[in-house]
Design an enzyme around this catalytic site. Structure first.
Site, mmCIF file in Angstrom:
data_model
loop_
_atom_site.group_PDB
_atom_site.id
_atom_site.type_symbol
_atom_site.label_atom_id
_atom_site.label_comp_id
_atom_site.label_asym_id
_atom_site.label_seq_id
_atom_site.Cartn_x
_atom_site.Cartn_y
_atom_site.Cartn_z
ATOM 1 N N GLU A 22 -23.700 -34.838 45.961
ATOM 2 C CA GLU A 22 -24.816 -34.527 45.058
ATOM 3 C C GLU A 22 -24.318 -34.837 43.663
ATOM 4 O O GLU A 22 -23.556 -34.057 43.098
ATOM 5 C CB GLU A 22 -25.197 -33.048 45.175
ATOM 6 C CG GLU A 22 -25.653 -32.614 46.546
ATOM 7 C CD GLU A 22 -26.923 -33.310 46.985
ATOM 8 O OE1 GLU A 22 -27.728 -33.698 46.117
ATOM 9 O OE2 GLU A 22 -27.104 -33.486 48.199
ATOM 10 N N CYS A 30 -28.630 -31.223 37.093
ATOM 11 C CA CYS A 30 -28.674 -32.627 37.526
ATOM 12 C C CYS A 30 -30.108 -33.117 37.563
ATOM 13 O O CYS A 30 -30.354 -34.315 37.496
ATOM 14 C CB CYS A 30 -27.971 -32.804 38.864
ATOM 15 S SG CYS A 30 -28.368 -31.523 40.025
ATOM 16 N N ASN A 41 -22.312 -25.955 36.454
ATOM 17 C CA ASN A 41 -23.631 -25.765 35.817
ATOM 18 C C ASN A 41 -24.493 -24.707 36.499
ATOM 19 O O ASN A 41 -25.224 -23.976 35.858
ATOM 20 C CB ASN A 41 -24.386 -27.090 35.692
ATOM 21 C CG ASN A 41 -24.550 -27.794 37.004
ATOM 22 O OD1 ASN A 41 -23.796 -27.575 37.946
ATOM 23 N ND2 ASN A 41 -25.537 -28.664 37.084
#
Ligand code: TXE
Length: 538
Positions: free
Chosen positions: A246, A280, A150
């Site tokens: 993460e 995220c 991403n």
């Protein structure tokens, strides 16, 4: 083969084909590195790291700043590559990936020495006994970075820079969807003069990532899904390799009755739809107070309808690009369809963008949503903003915390005091008051989640500390003096120890000083006894 049917690694495949999700066209190819090559790379990194650890911060910074210069010179080319591999607008590749990393590079190049300066510890009364304690920070060795698609530039590059500045070698495994951007990072550092063993980019898929963990690195920095994060932790546990994870988020935005509604609406639209919602920290659910709900929802819908969706490259006014993959688009479709089945309504969007041929999904606003719906519970990771109306601050906080995730959250209120108080009641690694999404871009602040959003931190001093081993060095400056708790024991020693149990308090000199006469007697006894023993032995 198209991006849609892309099975990254057929059993015999030796290459990854990278596609532009906006057009479905091939951009380039990258090798799938074998397990043996992974193991060999880690060994090579280990050898190279020894002399790198001996270099000064100044010398390491020189390489990072040279790399930064190259990035700056080739910014347009890099932004275009990111845009083509991910589908995001070039403009957004610059604003969300290049601007923050260029800043991060100079920040850690300049500041790592200070951030990792040895630290003196105040050890209270032990100091009066001639002792000192310091923490020195040593490099870990070889850091393995496994990164997602991403933010294929910003996420790995930040970690690479921090790991190198801390004196480590790095082996980076970029996502199979964005291998070329990963390779570009390696290329930039190589041309900046970094020894090739110190940053190796190994392209491949999940199996390559697994091989990296098994190859015996000293830490794994992983960013990706919760499911894969658990697999990574499980595999790393076998060798007790520490991990920073993460993982995903389901980030709530709370808009209270005293919020600046127009600004909050603009923030919600950018927070939910930038990067096609594939961050995220994207705003994944919004809770708005009933007194401002109508105005907020109308404004959000209007702003969403005004967004221009188009191919990321060659359209400087495109706000929203393609999604990274057809697989991700399918997840979004499933979440929206589940919500509609359970009674949600679409105010705008809610479908593929038919006018565009690639993996485009229209920015979508959902209302009449509740927590029975997948779209309110699981990470959608797409351009969907579900808005739920709440009656009170307490209800908003309860709903925000009703999630297995805890990465970021935002609270919108004109009262900073109220915002701060609410922030502390929300279970998330970062809570922003009157802001959304962007703090990953601040090099100085820590990034990481609570609950299933992960563990450990990247960025900021806390992130840098993840990349070093703290070592405590304790010194006794009066080596001739024997410690009163050493052998041999005696009734006098026992009396002193009982006294210490009652009165010894580091930091409280007065209280401990009451024991001073006993301590001195014990020391004298101690020395006399030991000296006598030594004489007898001779
Ligand atoms: O990520 P994966 P995926 C979330 C988002 C998305 C979902 C799935 O919800 O829909 O995850 O995305 C490597 N051992 N996020 O499947 O699988 C893999 O090659 C070691 C949120 O694409 O987690 C890639 O380099 N490594 C997230 C990396 O892990 C393994 C960003 C991430 O892939 C491995 C991305 C294994 N067994 C997705 N299996 C965020 N928090 O920003 C895979 N990999």
């Amino acid at each position: 083969m198209s991006a849609q049917t892309l099975d990254i690694r057929a059993e015999q495949a030796k290459e990854i084909i990278s596609y532009d999700p906006g057009t479905g066209k091939e951009i380039g190819r990258a090798p799938i590195v074998t397990d043996e090559e992974v193991a060999e790379s880690v060994k090579r990194a280990r050898r190279a790291q020894v002399s790198w650890a001996g270099q000064s911060f100044h010398e390491r910074a020189r390489i990072v700043m040279r790399a930064r210069r190259i990035v700056l010179d080739e910014m347009e080319e890099i932004a275009l590559l990111i845009s083509r591999e991910t589908g995001k607008p070039v403009v957004e590749a610059i604003s969300m990936e290049l601007v923050p990393t260029l800043d991060l590079m100079q920040f850690f190049a300049r500041r790592s020495r200070k951030l990792l300066r040895p630290q003196k510890i105040n050890i209270g009364q032990y100091g009066l006994m001639g002792r000192t304690s310091r923490i020195v920070y040593k490099p870990l060795g070889v850091v393995g970075i496994i990164s997602p698609w991403n933010f294929p530039w910003a996420i790995p590059l930040g970690e690479v820079v921090m790991a190198l500045m801390a004196g480590n070698a790095v082996v980076l495994k970029p996502s199979e969807l964005t291998p070329l951007t990963g390779l570009k990072i390696g290329d930039v550092f190589r041309r900046a003069g970094l020894d090739e063993g110190l940053l190796q980019v190994l392209t491949g898929d999940g199996r390559t990532g697994a091989a990296l963990i098994e190859a015996g690195v000293d830490k794994i920095m992983f960013t990706g899904s919760v499911a894969t994060g658990k697999r990574v932790a499980e595999s790393a546990a076998k060798t007790l390799t520490p991990v920073v994870l993460e993982l995903g988020g389901k980030d709530p935005m709370i808009v209270l009755e005293d919020a600046d509604v127009e600004t909050a609406a603009s923030a919600a639209v950018w927070g939910a739809f930038s990067n096609s919602g594939q961050a995220c920290a994207s705003v994944e659910r919004c809770y708005v107070h009933e007194s401002v709900a109508q105005k907020f929802i109308e404004s959000v819908v209007e702003k969403t309808r005004a967004l221009k969706q188009n191919l990321g490259a060659g359209n400087e006014d495109a706000d929203v690009g393609a999604m990274s993959s057809e697989r991700q688009l399918n997840i979004v479709e499933e979440h929206v369809s589940d919500a509609l089945k359970r009674g949600a309504r679409v105010l705008t969007g809610g479908r593929r963008a038919d006018s565009l041929s690639g993996s485009f999904y229209e920015p979508t606003i959902l209302v009449d949503v509740d927590h029975t719906m997948t779209v309110m519970r699981e990470e959608t990771f797409g351009p969907v903003l579900p808005v739920m109306i709440i009656k009170s601050e307490d209800e908003a906080i309860r709903l925000a915390n009703d999630s297995r995730f805890g990465l970021t959250a935002s609270v919108w209120t004109k009262s900073v005091r109220r915002g701060r108080a609410i922030a502390e009641r929300i279970e998330a690694g970062t809570v922003m008051v009157n802001e959304v999404l962007y703090t990953h871009g601040i090099a100085q602040t820590p990034w990481g989640g609570m609950k299933q959003s992960g563990m450990g931190r990247t960025h900021g001093r806390l992130g840098l500390l993840e990349l070093v081993m703290p070592q405590h060095v304790h010194v006794n400056r009066i080596p001739r003096l024997r410690d009163m708790w050493w052998f041999s024991y005696s009734p006098r020693a026992a009396r002193l120890f009982r006294g210490l149990a009652r009165r010894f308090a580091t930091g409280n000199v007065l209280q401990t000083s009451l024991l001073l006469p006993q301590m001195i007697r014990r020391l004298i006894e101690h020395h006399e006894k030991t000296d006598r023993k030594n004489r007898d032995a001779r």
